[in-house]
Design an enzyme around this catalytic site. Structure first.
Site, PDB file in Angstrom:
ATOM      1  N   SER A  52       0.528  -1.227   0.004  1.00 53.87           N
ATOM      2  CA  SER A  52      -0.077   0.168  -0.010  1.00 53.87           C
ATOM      3  C   SER A  52       0.645   1.898   0.278  1.00 53.87           C
ATOM      4  CB  SER A  52      -1.132  -0.111   1.166  1.00 53.87           C
ATOM      5  OG  SER A  52      -1.490   1.558   1.569  1.00 53.87           O
ATOM      6  N   TYR A  56      -1.215  -0.981  10.558  1.00 55.71           N
ATOM      7  CA  TYR A  56      -2.541  -1.588   9.666  1.00 55.71           C
ATOM      8  C   TYR A  56      -0.731  -1.203   8.139  1.00 55.71           C
ATOM      9  CZ  TYR A  56      -3.574  -1.364   4.752  1.00 55.71           C
ATOM     10  OH  TYR A  56      -4.421  -2.228   3.259  1.00 55.71           O
ATOM     11  N   LYS A 108       2.010  -3.717   6.589  1.00 56.53           N
ATOM     12  CA  LYS A 108       2.260  -3.777   5.138  1.00 56.53           C
ATOM     13  C   LYS A 108       4.032  -3.065   4.625  1.00 56.53           C
ATOM     14  CE  LYS A 108      -1.598  -4.672   3.727  1.00 56.53           C
ATOM     15  NZ  LYS A 108      -1.821  -5.076   2.771  1.00 56.53           N
TER      16      LYS A 108
HETATM   17  N1  UFG Z   1     -12.594  11.432   2.979  1.00 54.36           N
HETATM   18  C1  UFG Z   1     -13.288  12.463   3.242  1.00 54.36           C
HETATM   19  N2  UFG Z   1     -14.138  11.767   4.024  1.00 54.36           N
HETATM   20  C2  UFG Z   1     -14.647  10.390   4.206  1.00 54.36           C
HETATM   21  C3  UFG Z   1     -14.124   9.538   3.905  1.00 54.36           C
HETATM   22  C4  UFG Z   1     -12.688   9.666   3.608  1.00 54.36           C
HETATM   23  O1  UFG Z   1     -13.770  13.327   3.789  1.00 54.36           O
HETATM   24  O2  UFG Z   1     -15.747   9.778   4.627  1.00 54.36           O
HETATM   25  C5  UFG Z   1     -11.643  12.130   2.414  1.00 54.36           C
HETATM   26  C6  UFG Z   1     -10.194  11.584   3.289  1.00 54.36           C
HETATM   27  O3  UFG Z   1     -10.363  12.322   4.684  1.00 54.36           O
HETATM   28  C7  UFG Z   1      -8.780  11.344   2.657  1.00 54.36           C
HETATM   29  C8  UFG Z   1      -9.535  11.268   1.022  1.00 54.36           C
HETATM   30  O4  UFG Z   1     -10.768  10.966   1.293  1.00 54.36           O
HETATM   31  O5  UFG Z   1      -8.005  12.580   1.278  1.00 54.36           O
HETATM   32  C9  UFG Z   1      -9.049   9.323   0.815  1.00 54.36           C
HETATM   33  O6  UFG Z   1      -9.790   9.263   1.969  1.00 54.36           O
HETATM   34  P1  UFG Z   1      -9.920   7.333   1.781  1.00 54.36           P
HETATM   35  O7  UFG Z   1      -9.914   7.047   3.520  1.00 54.36           O
HETATM   36  O8  UFG Z   1     -10.375   6.416   1.082  1.00 54.36           O
HETATM   37  O9  UFG Z   1      -8.233   6.778   1.526  1.00 54.36           O
HETATM   38  P2  UFG Z   1      -7.046   6.809   2.070  1.00 54.36           P
HETATM   39  O10 UFG Z   1      -5.904   7.543   1.114  1.00 54.36           O
HETATM   40  O11 UFG Z   1      -7.454   7.675   3.805  1.00 54.36           O
HETATM   41  O12 UFG Z   1      -6.459   6.109   2.360  1.00 54.36           O
HETATM   42  C10 UFG Z   1      -6.230   4.359   1.666  1.00 54.36           C
HETATM   43  C11 UFG Z   1      -6.338   2.830   2.054  1.00 54.36           C
HETATM   44  C12 UFG Z   1      -5.719   2.927   2.792  1.00 54.36           C
HETATM   45  C13 UFG Z   1      -4.185   2.580   2.964  1.00 54.36           C
HETATM   46  C14 UFG Z   1      -4.191   4.132   2.079  1.00 54.36           C
HETATM   47  C15 UFG Z   1      -2.324   4.444   1.041  1.00 54.36           C
HETATM   48  O13 UFG Z   1      -7.858   2.917   2.568  1.00 54.36           O
HETATM   49  O14 UFG Z   1      -5.521   1.272   3.126  1.00 54.36           O
HETATM   50  O15 UFG Z   1      -5.082   4.852   0.927  1.00 54.36           O
HETATM   51  O16 UFG Z   1      -2.334   6.212   0.920  1.00 54.36           O
HETATM   52  F1  UFG Z   1      -2.974   2.716   3.294  1.00 54.36           F
END
Ligand code: UFG
Length: 330
Positions: free
Chosen positions: A126, A150, A154
């Site tokens: 990841s 998590y 990885k």
């Molecule tokens: N976000 C919101 N509202 C929500 C969910 C997310 O505003 O309800 C925002 C987050 O703050 C972030 C973006 O949307 O800016 C993406 O968030 P995600 O949770 O979809 O994804 P992340 O980038 O935080 O995490 C993902 C995977 C992880 C992994 C990571 C690697 O879920 O497993 O990418 O960069 F580790």
């Protein structure tokens, strides 16, 4: 050459799409999954769409004996290891479960492979291993340092497979660092259907679009990005899984350990993704800006040029298509 691929954790969102891509490319697929975070339905759809049967073993990827017998009984020649717990927030609350499950499934899978005498291994890593990156786009040789259990699992498994490859040159092992997979197969018949409340942005937007939830909570609009919301590299799931097929096939000519970013190479903000879904659906997606989520970062965007040049793989689907396909799958 055509492989028979054991996909551990293969019943999930990425696993079921990977099975689709592997079968389409002429490989055979066997799945081991314990169904703690997935249902068998998606694989039934893949079997139906491809007309190819997929043996599914309901079992735990920590069970070396089970895995060894699956490898031997089905003539498995390569493994794509996806079985893992994957919720960042939960990993902070339950570190023992995350370290225990994720490390043990990886080690057991590798032990079973060694016992059975097969050495081609592709690992679901990841972009989270980069932690809060110094700059974007991020190349594979950027400094790493995950910021939650998590992500640490990885990172640790990457070290384990690197050391394993160094110990015995029969091993050909690849870590794929995923950016943010979204969308669905163009049939619309396999979807990302998280059990319980979605953690990720796209499934959350989908629940608002389908009326399951009232609005999307946007975690902060005061980030140092163009519109103040978080920027990520959203990659169409079919592009991501085609990257797995390319990585698997490349093992034939690979020596030892390699790592590749699987991303699109372009940053998209939270508001841009919401707008993308609005365009795809013709609906308005209500949202509310709230505080930042603990552990979030401003920006995470891949430099995918290594995978582009070495694996001969490129993304071919844009964010608009990912939004259309995500919606279509609902
Ligand atoms: N976000 C919101 N509202 C929500 C969910 C997310 O505003 O309800 C925002 C987050 O703050 C972030 C973006 O949307 O800016 C993406 O968030 P995600 O949770 O979809 O994804 P992340 O980038 O935080 O995490 C993902 C995977 C992880 C992994 C990571 C690697 O879920 O497993 O990418 O960069 F580790």
């Amino acid at each position: 050459m055509s492989e028979t691929v054991l996909v551990t954790g293969g019943a999930g969102y990425i696993g079921s799409h990977t099975a689709m891509a592997l079968i389409t490319a002429g490989h055979k697929v066997v799945v081991v999954d314990n169904f703690v975070n997935a249902k068998p339905d998606a694989l039934s759809v893949v079997a139906e769409l491809t007309g190819v049967e997929i043996p599914i073993i309901d079992g735990d990827a920590r069970d070396v004996e089970l895995l060894t017998s699956v490898i031997e009984d089905h003539g498995v020649t390569a493994v794509i290891h996806m079985a893992a717990l994957k919720a960042v927030g939960e990993s902070v609350e339950m570190p023992l479960e995350y370290y225990g499950n994720n490390l043990e499934t990886a080690i057991a899978t590798l032990q079973a492979m060694r016992d059975a005498g097969i050495y081609k291994f592709v690992f679901s890593s990841s972009a989270t291993v980069y932690g809060d990156p110094e700059s974007c786009p991020i190349p594979e040789d950027a400094s790493i340092g995950a910021t939650n259990p998590y992500g640490m699992t990885k990172e640790m498994i990457e070290v384990i497979i690197r050391d394993l490859a160094a110990s015995d040159d029969r091993w050909k092992v690849t870590a794929l660092r995923y950016f943010n997979p979204v969308g669905a197969h163009e049939s619309g018949k396999i979807s990302e259907a998280p059990l319980g409340k979605p953690n990720n942005l796209m499934p959350m937007i989908m629940e608002v679009a389908t009326g399951k939830r009232e609005k999307v909570m946007v975690f902060g609009d005061d980030w140092p990005t163009a519109d103040g919301t978080g920027v990520r590299d959203y990659i169409h799931i079919m592009d991501l899984v085609e990257g797995h097929v390319a990585a698997l096939e490349h093992l034939d000519v690979q020596e030892g350990y390699e790592v590749y970013n699987l991303g699109q190479g372009e940053g998209v903000s939270v508001l841009e993704l919401i707008r993308g879904v609005e365009e795809a659906t013709g609906m308005q997606i209500p949202y509310e800006v709230t505080g930042r989520r603990a552990g979030d970062i401003a920006e995470c965007v891949a430099d995918p040029s290594k995978a582009n040049s070495v694996l001969g793989w490129k993304t071919t689907r844009d964010i608009a298509q990912a939004c259309r396909d995500a919606w279509n799958s609902q």
